[in-house]
Scaffold this active site. Structure first.
Site, PDB file in Angstrom:
ATOM      1  N   VAL A  13      20.191  35.747 -27.063  1.00  0.00           N
ATOM      2  CA  VAL A  13      20.579  37.256 -26.301  1.00  0.00           C
ATOM      3  C   VAL A  13      19.283  37.325 -25.781  1.00  0.00           C
ATOM      4  O   VAL A  13      17.698  37.685 -25.865  1.00  0.00           O
ATOM      5  CB  VAL A  13      20.750  37.969 -27.906  1.00  0.00           C
ATOM      6  CG1 VAL A  13      20.492  38.948 -27.424  1.00  0.00           C
ATOM      7  CG2 VAL A  13      21.607  37.400 -28.483  1.00  0.00           C
ATOM      8  N   CYS A  54      15.258  33.627 -28.094  1.00  0.00           N
ATOM      9  CA  CYS A  54      16.601  32.172 -28.709  1.00  0.00           C
ATOM     10  C   CYS A  54      17.227  32.687 -29.875  1.00  0.00           C
ATOM     11  O   CYS A  54      17.569  32.861 -30.964  1.00  0.00           O
ATOM     12  CB  CYS A  54      14.856  31.205 -28.770  1.00  0.00           C
ATOM     13  SG  CYS A  54      14.043  30.807 -27.599  1.00  0.00           S
ATOM     14  N   GLU A  78      17.331  29.891 -33.072  1.00  0.00           N
ATOM     15  CA  GLU A  78      16.280  30.162 -33.298  1.00  0.00           C
ATOM     16  C   GLU A  78      16.201  30.935 -34.335  1.00  0.00           C
ATOM     17  O   GLU A  78      15.812  31.063 -35.053  1.00  0.00           O
ATOM     18  CB  GLU A  78      15.266  28.956 -32.691  1.00  0.00           C
ATOM     19  CG  GLU A  78      15.516  27.764 -32.506  1.00  0.00           C
ATOM     20  CD  GLU A  78      15.912  26.955 -30.840  1.00  0.00           C
ATOM     21  OE1 GLU A  78      16.663  28.638 -30.157  1.00  0.00           O
ATOM     22  OE2 GLU A  78      16.066  26.090 -30.648  1.00  0.00           O
TER      23      GLU A  78
HETATM   24  N1  THU Z   1      16.742  29.467 -25.255  1.00  0.00           N
HETATM   25  C1  THU Z   1      17.143  28.659 -27.009  1.00  0.00           C
HETATM   26  O1  THU Z   1      18.223  29.769 -27.478  1.00  0.00           O
HETATM   27  N2  THU Z   1      16.362  28.563 -27.548  1.00  0.00           N
HETATM   28  C2  THU Z   1      15.546  27.349 -27.053  1.00  0.00           C
HETATM   29  O2  THU Z   1      14.851  26.640 -27.929  1.00  0.00           O
HETATM   30  C3  THU Z   1      15.432  26.972 -26.025  1.00  0.00           C
HETATM   31  C4  THU Z   1      15.959  27.915 -24.994  1.00  0.00           C
HETATM   32  C5  THU Z   1      17.500  29.765 -24.500  1.00  0.00           C
HETATM   33  C6  THU Z   1      16.707  31.487 -23.668  1.00  0.00           C
HETATM   34  C7  THU Z   1      17.467  31.690 -22.811  1.00  0.00           C
HETATM   35  O3  THU Z   1      18.767  32.538 -22.929  1.00  0.00           O
HETATM   36  C8  THU Z   1      18.382  30.561 -22.027  1.00  0.00           C
HETATM   37  O4  THU Z   1      18.178  29.751 -22.992  1.00  0.00           O
HETATM   38  C9  THU Z   1      17.021  29.794 -20.936  1.00  0.00           C
HETATM   39  O5  THU Z   1      15.723  29.618 -22.003  1.00  0.00           O
END
Ligand code: THU
Length: 139
Positions: free
Chosen positions: A51, A61, A63
């Protein structure tokens, strides 16, 4: 259900669940939709998605959403996790999320990768753990 070396985790099913979660991501700034699906040691399947925010640094993220869902749905420990982008392929958790996942699943947490499942210990060697806190805290 308890983890063992010969564990029976439905990796294709877990990855499909993560793909569905990625479709619910809110990622208008990066254009990278991420979904996470986790299997708890007591057999629950939980999900999270990234989000984003106009103030970029506030992005959550996938996770982090997953670990929040773990606690909101009753707590317990994570056994296996699949994190994917919208293309359906595994995405290795960022460094911060490896640490966040460690708290929820520990060294033996199984993580989906393009090369097959790996333990979190392999992805985050020499992690900072509660043992470090206990041994290094000032009296
Ligand atoms: N992102 C995640 O949701 N998890 C990760 O482990 C790596 C990055 C997301 C965060 C952001 O919204 C997008 O990926 C680009 O970095």
């Amino acid at each position: 259900m308890s983890p063992s070396v010969a564990d029976e985790i439905d990796w294709p099913g877990l990855r499909e669940t993560a793909i569905r979660a990625a479709k619910r991501a809110y990622a208008p700034y990066s254009g990278l939709s991420v979904g996470a699906a986790g299997l708890t040691r007591d057999g629950r399947v939980i999900t999270g998605c990234n989000v984003e925010n106009a103030s970029y640094g506030l992005t959550l993220c996938a996770e982090c959403g997953l670990v929040s869902a773990l606690h909101a749905s009753g707590g317990g420990r994570l056994w296996a996790v699949s994190v994917v982008a919208a293309d359906g392929l595994p995405l290795l958790p960022c460094g911060r999320c490896r640490q966040v996942l460690w708290e929820a699943g520990g060294a033996e947490l199984r993580v989906d990768t393009a090369q097959g499942p790996q333990t979190l210990a392999a992805l985050l060697p020499e992690a900072f753990t509660p043992a470090d806190l206990a041994s290094r805290r000032e009296p």
